[in-house]
Scaffold this active site. Structure first.
Site, PDB file in Angstrom:
ATOM      1  N   TRP A   1     -19.832  17.370   8.823  1.00  0.00           N
ATOM      2  CA  TRP A   1     -18.883  16.833   8.072  1.00  0.00           C
ATOM      3  C   TRP A   1     -18.327  17.647   7.083  1.00  0.00           C
ATOM      4  CZ3 TRP A   1     -18.670  10.606   7.344  1.00  0.00           C
ATOM      5  CH2 TRP A   1     -18.200  10.017   9.100  1.00  0.00           C
TER       6      TRP A   1
ATOM      7  N   LYS B   1     -14.448  18.065  10.503  1.00  0.00           N
ATOM      8  CA  LYS B   1     -15.307  18.312  11.540  1.00  0.00           C
ATOM      9  C   LYS B   1     -15.508  19.278  11.714  1.00  0.00           C
ATOM     10  CE  LYS B   1     -15.214  12.986  12.548  1.00  0.00           C
ATOM     11  NZ  LYS B   1     -13.497  11.760  12.573  1.00  0.00           N
TER      12      LYS B   1
ATOM     13  N   THR C   1       0.745  -1.108   0.384  1.00  0.00           N
ATOM     14  CA  THR C   1      -0.215   0.214   0.133  1.00  0.00           C
ATOM     15  C   THR C   1       1.122   1.070   0.022  1.00  0.00           C
ATOM     16  OG1 THR C   1       0.285   0.250   2.265  1.00  0.00           O
ATOM     17  CG2 THR C   1      -1.498  -1.214   0.784  1.00  0.00           C
TER      18      THR C   1
ATOM     19  N   GLU D   1      -5.714  -2.864  -1.563  1.00  0.00           N
ATOM     20  CA  GLU D   1      -6.810  -3.863  -1.578  1.00  0.00           C
ATOM     21  C   GLU D   1      -7.399  -4.577  -1.809  1.00  0.00           C
ATOM     22  OE1 GLU D   1      -5.601  -1.068   0.533  1.00  0.00           O
ATOM     23  OE2 GLU D   1      -4.921  -1.264   2.670  1.00  0.00           O
TER      24      GLU D   1
END
Ligand code: AMP
Length: 556
Positions: free
Chosen positions: A457, A452, A199, A344
């Site tokens: 959000w 936040k 990754t 992934e």
């Protein structure tokens, strides 16, 4: 058939009476050699000239390479590293290494020296095959790794690197020339690992994702369906996405499955070089990240036309902007399909192709749908959940943690400890997204980047994309900074498009019609360059570090 199925047989159920043949990747190339033997793989070689080979020729060389690997002591389960661009030799490595039951570990050459060394040691790579372009990186970073038995330059004796540190390097073409043409590849369990990719690791160490033959084969079928890339025997595909980034999104496997021709760009990924290669080699479709398409767009505008056979491009890795879609589709008649996935996930998750009812709409009506990352495909289950893990509705509005499940999705990292899955077996992508009733998914942010503000959000990605439309802004990144009243508020960090930097008021005046008013950034800052990671993504951790002493002037 999967021999290690975790699923129970239902009492009374009859087993199917079908052959037990494993889904292995190397037969994909053998198939192409047999039935599409004269189809070409064209590569811009690292040495310079354009190189041409057929699937039949590639299959012979892959068999010679399998002999070479065995002669160098490679056994099933061993990791064989590559540090290479997209070209025919790298494809040979994909198939020969996996064919003998070993694992092709593609290393991202844009990693730092320390990261490169870390993953070679972590993977315990036995051999390292590298392009001449990376000879200095290999000399500096790929020595002293206890597992590495040999380093092989992907070229011939005439191009042996001069660096004395590389005096012991073997030359690929010399090794192959000494080997026979035929290799009897074994058949084995389809759950065996075939390739390995780490990754991008923006936090902590990179993690190794180990793809099985089964996952790669099923993923190839998905890549060939018209719900995704629709690769066919009529295509000549140019994957700009590197073979060291999640198997070039599966194209080196899916192309031989479909009989599609491959055009490989080597090390030249700039707009004019891509334009020329696409144009002369009649490329029909191409795949890459948004920055690549910005380069090609500039080259197309320069020439006043598109590469002559190009009909569609797939854009993934980061969100595509309305400007890019419009420029490709309206100015040049090249269709843009947005896509999302991750290391992934082998990597395909969703691809944006419009359902029939959207095709009846005007362009303006279609655009919000086209900007979504894409539509669910069979093989990847999607769900969104709130902070407590409770499933959220697929109403196109509720945003939550995006979780996935499927036969080409990771269940554990290489030498991983604790399972990365939820208690009920889903993988949390780290993305925040909405899902609509038609199955279209839209990323609103990375979980760690969402701002936040007073319990609500704010999507840093949406703000960045909106800001990018401002004529005086060339690059934009938004991060949440601590705020005494709202907890966090957005700081807009920009690279200006020339000497005339816009003021915060000017930018907010532009943004106010594009995002909710309470999202408007509280401050703007200018930098020379936005830091990008090895896969071209904005490194927000670096920006947070850079701006750690920043404080908003007054409470708005
Ligand atoms: P990687 O594993 O390096 O391919 O990165 C995967 C991550 O890239 C995803 O989890 C997303 O955060 C991001 N990503 C990939 N495709 C897109 C896209 N089309 N729009 C927005 N973010 C994307």
């Amino acid at each position: 058939m999967s021999k290690s199925s975790a699923f129970a047989t239902l009492p009374g159920a009859l087993p199917g009476l079908m052959m037990d043949r494993p889904l292995l990747v190397t037969p994909l190339l053998e198939f192409a050699a047999q039935y599409h033997g004269d189809t070409e793989i064209i590569s811009r070689s690292v040495e310079g000239p354009i190189h041409r080979i057929t699937y039949a020729g590639l299959w012979t060389r892959t068999q010679k390479l399998a002999h070479t690997l065995v002669a160098l002591g490679i056994k099933p389960g061993d990791r064989v590293a590559t540090l290479a661009w997209n070209h025919w030799r790298h494809i040979e490595l994909y198939f020969a290494v996996a064919g003998i039951g070993a694992i092709c570990h593609t290393i991202n050459p844009r990693l730092s020296g320390d990261q490169m060394k870390y993953i070679i040691d972590h993977a315990e790579d036995k051999l390292l095959f590298f392009d001449l372009t990376f000879a200095d990186a290999v000399a500096a970073n790929c020595k002293g790794s206890p597992s590495l038995k040999a380093r092989i330059a992907l070229s011939d004796a005439a191009h042996k690197p001069a660096n004395p540190v590389l005096a012991d390097v073997l030359m690929y073409e010399d090794l192959l020339a000494a080997q026979p043409d035929l290799y009897d590849f074994p058949e084995f369990d389809e759950n065996t690992a075939a390739s390995l990719c780490y990754t991008s690791g923006t936090t902590g160490h990179p993690k190794g994702v180990l793809y099985s033959h089964r996952a790669l084969t099923l993923h190839s079928y998905a890549v060939c369906t018209t719900a995704t890339m629709g690769l066919s025997v009529h295509d000549r595909a140019l994957p700009v996405v590197p073979m060291f980034h999640v198997n070039a999104w599966g194209l080196p496997y899916a192309a031989p499955m479909s009989g599609c021709s491959l055009v490989m760009p080597g090390a030249k990924l700039d707009g004019p070089s891509l334009f020329d290669l696409m144009d002369t080699e009649n490329v029909t479709c191409s795949q890459g990240v948004p920055t690549v398409w910005m380069g090609l767009l500039a080259a197309m505008r320069d020439k006043g036309r598109k590469p002559k056979a190009l009909t569609r491009v797939l854009v993934g890795g980061a969100a595509v902007s309305e400007m890019l879609i419009d420029a490709f589709e309206k100015e040049f008649g090249v269709e843009v399909n947005h896509a999302w996935g991750m290391t992934e996930m082998t990597p395909l998750g969703v691809v944006n192709t419009l359902k029939p009812r959207f095709l009846k709409q005007t362009r303006a009506e279609q655009m919000p749908q086209k900007l979504k990352q894409g539509r669910a495909i069979f093989g990847v289950d999607l769900r969104i959940v709130d902070e407590d893990g409770k499933a959220l509705p697929h109403d196109g509005k509720s945003a939550g943690h995006l979780q996935v499940r499927g036969p080409w999705i990771v269940k554990q990292y290489l030498k991983g400890g604790e399972s990365p899955l939820t208690a009920d077996g889903w993988f949390d992508t780290g993305d925040i997204a909405t899902l609509d009733p038609d199955g279209y998914m839209q990323i609103t942010d990375r979980a760690k980047d969402v701002i936040k503000s007073g319990g609500e959000w704010i999507s840093s990605v949406d703000l960045e994309n909106a800001a990018l439309g401002h004529p005086k802004i060339a690059q934009a990144a938004v991060i949440g900074m601590p705020h005494e009243k709202w907890l966090e508020r957005p700081l807009l960090i920009c690279v200006a498009n020339g000497p005339d930097k816009p003021t915060l008021d000017e930018v907010n005046e532009y943004l106010v019609s594009k995002v909710p008013k309470w999202w408007l950034p509280d401050a703007i800052a200018f930098v020379e360059a936005i830091p990008l990671g090895a896969t071209g993504k904005i490194q927000k951790t670096k920006l947070r570090e850079q701006f750690k002493d920043f404080a908003f002037k007054s409470t708005p």
